[in-house]
Design an enzyme around this catalytic site. Structure first.
Site, PDB file in Angstrom:
ATOM      1  N   HIS A   7      55.146  38.693  -2.012  1.00  0.00           N
ATOM      2  CA  HIS A   7      56.511  38.700  -3.004  1.00  0.00           C
ATOM      3  C   HIS A   7      57.319  39.528  -2.071  1.00  0.00           C
ATOM      4  O   HIS A   7      56.999  40.249  -1.235  1.00  0.00           O
ATOM      5  CB  HIS A   7      56.168  38.471  -4.068  1.00  0.00           C
ATOM      6  CG  HIS A   7      55.387  40.566  -4.648  1.00  0.00           C
ATOM      7  ND1 HIS A   7      53.904  40.630  -4.520  1.00  0.00           N
ATOM      8  CD2 HIS A   7      56.440  41.670  -4.436  1.00  0.00           C
ATOM      9  CE1 HIS A   7      53.635  42.350  -4.623  1.00  0.00           C
ATOM     10  NE2 HIS A   7      55.205  42.757  -4.322  1.00  0.00           N
ATOM     11  N   HIS A  76      68.281  40.233   2.699  1.00  0.00           N
ATOM     12  CA  HIS A  76      68.572  39.272   1.553  1.00  0.00           C
ATOM     13  C   HIS A  76      67.496  38.414   1.226  1.00  0.00           C
ATOM     14  O   HIS A  76      66.598  38.291   2.535  1.00  0.00           O
ATOM     15  CB  HIS A  76      69.767  38.354   1.813  1.00  0.00           C
ATOM     16  CG  HIS A  76      69.766  37.132   3.180  1.00  0.00           C
ATOM     17  ND1 HIS A  76      70.134  37.933   4.439  1.00  0.00           N
ATOM     18  CD2 HIS A  76      69.408  36.056   3.330  1.00  0.00           C
ATOM     19  CE1 HIS A  76      70.408  37.217   5.265  1.00  0.00           C
ATOM     20  NE2 HIS A  76      70.060  36.103   4.329  1.00  0.00           N
ATOM     21  N   GLU A 118      71.047  34.207   0.161  1.00  0.00           N
ATOM     22  CA  GLU A 118      71.965  33.158   1.528  1.00  0.00           C
ATOM     23  C   GLU A 118      71.099  31.663   0.988  1.00  0.00           C
ATOM     24  O   GLU A 118      69.951  31.621   0.401  1.00  0.00           O
ATOM     25  CB  GLU A 118      71.063  32.938   2.288  1.00  0.00           C
ATOM     26  CG  GLU A 118      71.487  31.981   3.417  1.00  0.00           C
ATOM     27  CD  GLU A 118      71.205  32.233   4.469  1.00  0.00           C
ATOM     28  OE1 GLU A 118      71.823  31.794   5.540  1.00  0.00           O
ATOM     29  OE2 GLU A 118      70.209  33.763   4.966  1.00  0.00           O
TER      30      GLU A 118
END
Length: 123
Positions: A7, A76, A118
């Site tokens: 994760h 990101h 993104e």
């Protein structure tokens, strides 16, 4: 020895607001939650229903600032989407598009805590 992704974690100021954002913007659903016995933190794990990768949202009760310092890193998350036009329309409606790069065919959205995500067309 083999490692696999488990994760990523984002700390959030308002857990409920973030959960609503991630469900509406990206279709992520809560799959498990861990609450500290003393109430000092809540961890919520989100999944997309397709991959094994999870996003962990962490809420800290005693965080005294009004935001997190995300620094100057360009870190990101990135998501593929099967309908780029519909996704962009949704994200514009949500007013969360923070950067578009038409030449590359991608764009970025930001979540309630200003983390960038993104969006990439599925290949």
């Amino acid at each position: 020895m083999k490692f696999t992704f488990a994760h990523n974690n984002f700390n959030v100021m308002n857990l409920e607001k973030s959960l609503k954002f991630y469900e509406k913007a990206l279709g992520l659903k809560e799959v498990r939650r861990k609450c500290a016995e003393d109430g000092s933190f809540i961890l919520v794990y989100l999944e997309d229903g397709e991959s094994r990768h999870q996003l962990e949202l962490t809420w800290l009760r005693d965080w005294e600032k009004d935001s997190y310092n995300l620094g100057d890193n360009e870190f990101h998350l990135a998501f593929y989407v099967d309908d780029m036009d519909a996704a962009l329309a949704l994200h514009k409606e949500m007013n969360c598009v923070c950067f578009e790069n038409p030449a590359m065919g991608i764009y970025f959205i930001n979540d309630p805590d200003n983390y960038w995500i993104e969006i990439i067309p599925a290949r």
